[in-house]
Enzyme design. Sequence first.
Site, mmCIF file in Angstrom:
data_model
loop_
_atom_site.group_PDB
_atom_site.id
_atom_site.type_symbol
_atom_site.label_atom_id
_atom_site.label_comp_id
_atom_site.label_asym_id
_atom_site.label_seq_id
_atom_site.Cartn_x
_atom_site.Cartn_y
_atom_site.Cartn_z
ATOM 1 N N ASP A 181 35.291 -7.534 -48.781
ATOM 2 C CA ASP A 181 34.408 -7.224 -49.909
ATOM 3 C C ASP A 181 33.553 -5.988 -49.625
ATOM 4 O OD1 ASP A 181 35.590 -9.331 -51.133
ATOM 5 O OD2 ASP A 181 33.828 -10.615 -51.185
ATOM 6 N N HIS A 198 37.761 -8.857 -53.197
ATOM 7 C CA HIS A 198 37.556 -7.693 -54.065
ATOM 8 C C HIS A 198 38.597 -6.617 -53.786
ATOM 9 C CE1 HIS A 198 33.836 -8.628 -56.305
ATOM 10 N NE2 HIS A 198 33.752 -9.533 -55.352
#
Length: 146
Positions: free
Chosen positions: A79, A112
């Site tokens: 992330d 992500h």
Amino acid sequence: MQYLIEALATRTRSANDALMQSSLFLFFVGALGKKNPPPKPQATFVSIGDVHGCADLLDQLLDKLTGEAPSTAIVFVGDYIDRGPNSAQVLRHLMGLTESHPGGVICLMGNHEAMCLDFLDEVPGAGEIWFRNGGQQTLKSFGISS
């Protein structure tokens, strides 16, 4: 990284092509977690996650670690992109760290980065999901308007 800079500067390629062929994105696709062996379980290490494009906060944390635990291995748990304004800078920094500290810095892919790759692979619905989770800020950090 030079390819990405040139592609973004000339805008001759689509955002998808520019990101897919950039060394920066190929870095987290092909090298994260594979370039360096994981630390031995007996070794002390620091785990850092959820940077989310906040290069200034990452720099502050790394400065503190350098002062307090200079030889400690660092495992980044993903992330790195989305939400914050400096995803591109974060990725460049991590790429430099893995190159300058072989075996001492390990980067794993987070959800992500996986959402970004799904978008780049044109998985149906992936763009909507990624943009809802900060993908537009990541594109903007690379100079790409969504």
